[in-house]
Structures are given as structure tokens and as C-alpha cells.
Design an enzyme around this catalytic site. Structure first.
Site, PDB file in Angstrom:
ATOM      1  N   GLU A 116       0.851  -1.201   0.000  1.00 22.82           N
ATOM      2  CA  GLU A 116       0.000   0.000   0.000  1.00 22.82           C
ATOM      3  C   GLU A 116       0.876   1.236   0.000  1.00 22.82           C
ATOM      4  O   GLU A 116       1.872   1.292   0.716  1.00 22.82           O
ATOM      5  CB  GLU A 116      -0.869   0.087   1.272  1.00 22.82           C
ATOM      6  CG  GLU A 116      -2.031  -0.828   1.393  1.00 22.82           C
ATOM      7  CD  GLU A 116      -2.812  -0.567   2.697  1.00 22.82           C
ATOM      8  OE1 GLU A 116      -2.729   0.554   3.239  1.00 22.82           O
ATOM      9  OE2 GLU A 116      -3.480  -1.501   3.172  1.00 22.82           O
ATOM     10  N   GLU A 147     -13.688   4.421  -0.171  1.00 21.07           N
ATOM     11  CA  GLU A 147     -14.500   3.480   0.595  1.00 21.07           C
ATOM     12  C   GLU A 147     -15.328   4.292   1.591  1.00 21.07           C
ATOM     13  O   GLU A 147     -14.843   4.680   2.654  1.00 21.07           O
ATOM     14  CB  GLU A 147     -13.606   2.458   1.292  1.00 21.07           C
ATOM     15  CG  GLU A 147     -12.842   1.588   0.301  1.00 21.07           C
ATOM     16  CD  GLU A 147     -11.868   0.649   0.977  1.00 21.07           C
ATOM     17  OE1 GLU A 147     -12.292  -0.424   1.469  1.00 21.07           O
ATOM     18  OE2 GLU A 147     -10.665   0.994   1.032  1.00 21.07           O
ATOM     19  N   LYS A 195     -15.743   3.618   5.576  1.00 19.21           N
ATOM     20  CA  LYS A 195     -14.596   3.554   6.487  1.00 19.21           C
ATOM     21  C   LYS A 195     -14.763   4.574   7.608  1.00 19.21           C
ATOM     22  O   LYS A 195     -15.172   5.717   7.357  1.00 19.21           O
ATOM     23  CB  LYS A 195     -13.294   3.835   5.730  1.00 19.21           C
ATOM     24  CG  LYS A 195     -12.641   2.612   5.127  1.00 19.21           C
ATOM     25  CD  LYS A 195     -11.222   2.929   4.697  1.00 19.21           C
ATOM     26  CE  LYS A 195     -10.455   1.662   4.375  1.00 19.21           C
ATOM     27  NZ  LYS A 195      -9.059   1.950   4.014  1.00 19.21           N
ATOM     28  N   GLU A 222      -9.531   9.223   5.324  1.00 18.91           N
ATOM     29  CA  GLU A 222      -9.607   7.768   5.227  1.00 18.91           C
ATOM     30  C   GLU A 222     -10.563   7.325   4.119  1.00 18.91           C
ATOM     31  O   GLU A 222     -10.467   6.214   3.614  1.00 18.91           O
ATOM     32  CB  GLU A 222     -10.053   7.167   6.557  1.00 18.91           C
ATOM     33  CG  GLU A 222      -8.981   7.154   7.625  1.00 18.91           C
ATOM     34  CD  GLU A 222      -7.840   6.215   7.277  1.00 18.91           C
ATOM     35  OE1 GLU A 222      -8.111   5.073   6.842  1.00 18.91           O
ATOM     36  OE2 GLU A 222      -6.668   6.621   7.421  1.00 18.91           O
TER      37      GLU A 222
END
Length: 517
Positions: free
Chosen positions: A323, A377, A380, A386
């Protein structure tokens, strides 16, 4: 005519070349983003050919025909140079496109690998016959059962791999994510047994060597990372880590790590740190141990990991970046998130990987790197950042252009200055501002030529080598980047050390590129 190649080696080379050529032509399609890397890599052809002839075959065994096949094999090896760019496909969201639509999107990009945090059968099936390699994951919740029961591991492989492989190119299975930093001693102690049982299940399915087993680690696993040569691991769980690394070493699986220059910038939010993290011109940081000057945080973090592995005897274990990314949006109290910074980090990282320069301790190759992330996303928890890492929106359009689409001519190499230089007019050139220090000019020079741009004119024997001064060479290089990157104002910024001029700086036989915008 040259004597026909009859040796075992040449027969193998013929097969290897045509097999790989056929395989790559099915997926390569001669996409434009590959071309700059190809030119760079062709310059390295003699090096790779020498490497093969020295370490694989004795030169005396090669007749003319065999040597031709060596060249073709080497070219095929170079043609695989885009295979190091991957992306994370997270699913903590309720608005994601269908797996089929995502598979088509990925095929329109230079992305060759996908990392899943689980083993969603719909996604794995959608990626079948695309040529995209798939890294799947065992959830942390499955680790205890897999560690204690070999049948659990067999069942997991039979359910999540066998129905899809080899049409779906599953190549790595990660067991858990950052388990070593979970703070759960029981889970940590079960990690290696789970990996071993999973490896045994893979071997039982006759997939040993084709699918690797590993686990992903946080950069927090390092006790020290600055300077890179002093990289070392925390001693609290070092015995367990060594056992995991012995497993990696024995099975040929990679050490997967999550480096985030974004978080390094958050802890040190100075302008010079931002430039260092975004691959933008900066004065660099000299490693006091090796005297190597680093010009970006990504290389520094990877070399710290390399040094840490070397220090405990695991220099042969490959590193994979599982990542890395930069959020394009965040809360008002978050330092660093913005479209400009995300585009700069990701676009410049992609360009850096394509250059095949490598890091100072791992030269001439690019570490497999999985960008974070494919989509936002939206479920999250935590700060807005985030939920703001997606390179693509859920309507399949780009959040920003990082140079990943096959229709892109060159990778994005953005720089958005706070105070941009004046709009370029016809016949403009980019030159350093008066009073710019030699250190900054050297940093600008390193930045340009380290990106794969052709700086041969200012190398010995080049038309612009004389006068052999930092200011002369930097001026040529800075203008070269400005002219080749689109002649945008931000291409002539260099951390506010450059300006545009209508006076042609060419002299004698040294001709500076220039023209209308």
C-alpha cells in the site's frame, strides 16, 4: 548463413522468447505510456545482455544465432517493465461499481496487479482472462482456525483458489494485514502456523511455486528508519519476525510493507518535507552512514526497510509495497490532503517507477507497488482522509489523472505552485532565478535527469556540457523539463527558483528547446 542453433540453451531461449512474446502481446497492445520507459530501457540493453551472458551462459557457447535469441529474450524481459504497478481494491463501501465494470476499467489502464483484502469470488471471476495478477487475502478472523486445523487451510484453497485458477491469475495470498502491529499476542503467535498450513494446502493442490504466501506489515514495525542505512526493526517481536522471514526466504515469497510518505509529512509538515514526499525538487537529505543523497521519501523508506532486512541476514528477501497513497481530501484540521498533493504524489511515483531507476540501495529495478486505492470506501471510519484515497470515482471517471490510462501519452508529473510563474508567451524558455543557490540548482538538476528525461546534451561530449558548471547544466535541464512537460506555468516553478524568459539562452552549438505554447 549462420550455423543453426542446436544447443539445449538455445532451444530453451527460442521457446522462452516466443512464449513470452505471445503472452505479452495479448495484453501489452503497445500502449503509449510504455514508450518513454522503453526508450530508457533500450539504453540499458547492453547491461542486461551482459548480465545474462555472464551469469546464465558462457559467451563461448553462443553462436550468432544464439546471441540473437538472447537479445530477443532480453527485449521481452524489458517489455514486462510495466508489470510493477498494482492497485488496492478495498470494499468497505456500499456504492462500488460492479466487478465486471471494474475489470474493464482496469484493462484501460497500465495497472497490471490488483490487491484484494479478502477473496471475493465475484471480483476474482471478473478478473479472469484479463492478464491482471491478483493478490488475495485471508482475513484476520480466519487466522486462528487456519493455524490450528490444516483441513481449514485445504478447504480455504478449495473454495477461494481452485475454482478460479489459472484463468484468474492469483499469485499471492496474504494472511492478515499488519498483524504484527495488532497488539494481540495470540493472533501474532498464530500467524506463522496459519501461513505454513496455507502453504502446505497450496503444495497439496500442486500450486507450490505458482502462488506465494505472505503477510503485510506496517512501517511501524521499524524501530528506526532515519537515515535509511540505520534501518532496524523493533526488538520486541524480533524473534517472531525472523521466523516469518525464514518462511519468506524458504518459499520465495515477498516481504510486503505499507510505506506512506503522507504520514511522514503529517508528522513534519514543513514545505521542504512536502517537496521531499511528493518527488518534487528539493535539496535532498544525505544519509550520514552511506553519504547517499536521497531526493524523495519513498526511496528513503524503502531503503530503510532494505537496510533493516539486510541487518538481520535477510538481504535476499524481496520487498513488495502493498500500500502507498495520498488522500485528495481531508478535514480542516488535517495537514496534507488535497487534489494537488495527491496528483503530485501518485503521478510522480508512477513516473519514478517507470523510470526503472530504483532506489539507491536497489538500483535498476522497480519494486512491485500497489497504489492505494482504486475507489473511495465511503463506509470507512475515521477522518475524511480515510475515505478519500480513490484514484477513480464510482462512476468510473478519474478523481485526477496520475498517468495510468493507456491513452495517456506520459505519466502525470504535476507541480502546483502557490504563486505560479507568469503565463508563457511565444518563444519562452525556463531559466533559474537570479541568486538561486548551487545546492538548489543541483537538486533541480537531479530531479529532472532522475526522471528518465534525456540529459545527454549536458553529459561529457554533449553539445551543452561546456561550461561544466551547475548553473549551466541546471538551466538546460530545467528548460528541457518545461518544454517537454507541456509548457505549463507550473512546469517552470522548481520550488519558486525558476522563471520564464523570452530571451533564448542557446549558445554556440548548444541549442535550447523552445517555442510557442
Amino acid at each position: 548463413m549462420a550455423e543453426a542453433c542446436t544447443s539445449v540453451q538455445c532451444m530453451y531461449l527460442k521457446f522462452f522468447f516466443f512464449f513470452n512474446l505471445h503472452r505479452k502481446l495479448r495484453t501489452f497492445q503497445f500502449c503509449p505510456p510504455f514508450l518513454p520507459s522503453l526508450l530508457y530501457l533500450l539504453l540499458r540493453l547492453p547491461y542486461h545482455l551482459r548480465e545474462i551472458t555472464e551469469h546464465s551462459l558462457m559467451a563461448s557457447q553462443l553462436n550468432t544465432n544464439c546471441l540473437l535469441f538472447l537479445i530477443l529474450v532480453t527485449f521481452t524481459r524489458l517489455a514486462e517493465s510495466e508489470s510493477f504497478i498494482g492497485i488496492n481494491y478495498g470494499q468497505v463501501a456500499d456504492n462500488l461499481p460492479s466487478p465486471e465494470a471494474t475489470a474493464k476499467l482496469l484493462q484501460s489502464t497500465a495497472i497490471d496487479k490488483v490487491r484484494l483484502y479478502g477473496a471475493d469470488p465475484a471480483i476474482i471471476k471478473a478478473l479472469a482472462n484479463t492478464g491482471i495478477e491478483i493478490m488475495i487475502g485471508v482475513s484476520s478472523g480466519d487466522i486462528p482456525g487456519m493455524a490450528s486445523d490444516p483441513n481449514f487451510a485445504n478447504s480455504w484453497i478449495n473454495s477461494n483458489v481452485i475454482p478460479f485458477y489459472p484463468a484468474s491469475k492469483i499469485n499471492i495470498i496474504n494472511v492478515g494485514n499488519e498483524v504484527m502491529m495488532s497488539g494481540d499476542p495470540n493472533l501474532m503467535s498464530q500467524l506463522l502456523p496459519a501461513m505454513q498450513n496455507l502453504q502446505n494446502a497450496i503444495n497439496s493442490a500442486n500450486l507450490g511455486g505458482k502462488i506465494k504466501v505472505s503477510t503485510v506489515h506496517s512501517m511501524a514495525l521499524l524501530r528506526q528508519s532515519e537515515p535509511p542505512s540505520s534501518g532496524s526493526f523493533n526488538t520486541s517481536n524480533l524473534d517472531l519476525l525472523k521466523r516469518l522471514l525464514r518462511f519468506n526466504n524458504a518459499t520465495g515469497s515477498p516481504f510486503a510493507i505499507n510505506p506512506y510518505p503522507y504520514f511522514a509529512y503529517q508528522s513534519d509538515p514543513r514545505p521542504e518535507t512536502l517537496a521531499f514526499c511528493l518527488f518534487q525538487p528539493n535539496s535532498g537529505r544525505v544519509d550520514s552512514g552511506t553519504k547517499i543523497k536521497y531526493t524523495n521519501m519513498f526511496d528513503a523508506q524503502l531503503d530503510a526497510v532494505r537496510s533493516a532486512l539486510n541487518s538481520i541476514g535477510f538481504g535476499g528477501v524481496e520487498i513488495v509495497v502493498a500500500e502507498t497513497g495520498w488522500p485528495y481530501k481531508g478535514d480542516s484540521n488535517e495537514v496534507g490532503p488535497s487534489i494537488e498533493n495527491a496528483k503530485a504524489y501518485t503521478g510522480n511515483l508512477v513516473a519514478h517507477l517507470r523510470s526503472m531507476v530504483g532506489t539507491p540501495l536497489m538500483r535498476g529495478k522497480s519494486v512491485d507497488t500497489y497504489l492505494f486505492a482504486l475507489y473511495d470506501e465511503n463506509l470507512k471510519p475515521g477522518p475524511s482522509s480515510e475515505r478519500s484515497f480513490g484514484l477513480f470515482k464510482t462512476d468510473l471517471t478519474m478523481t485526477y489523472d496520475a498517468g495510468l490510462l493507456k491513452t495517456s501519452q506520459t505519466p502525470s508529473k504535476p507541480k502546483a505552485p502557490a504563486s505560479p510563474a507568469p503565463k508563457a508567451e511565444n518563444g519562452t524558455w525556463c531559466v533559474p532565478k537570479a541568486g538561486t543557490s548551487d545546492a538548489q540548482l543541483q537538486a533541480n538538476l537531479d530531479y529532472v535527469c532522475g526522471r528518465g528525461i534525456d540529459c545527454s546534451a549536458i553529459q561529457p561530449g554533449g553539445a551543452c556540457f561546456e561550461p561544466n558548471t551547475v548553473v549551466s547544466h541546471a538551466t538546460y535541464a530545467m528548460n528541457l523539463l518545461y518544454q517537454t512537460e507541456g509548457r505549463n506555468p507550473w512546469n517552470c516553478d522548481f520550488s519558486h527558483t525558476a522563471t520564464l524568459t523570452s530571451i533564448n539562452p542557446s549558445y554556440n552549438k548548444c541549442k535550447y528547446p523552445g517555442g510557442s505554447t
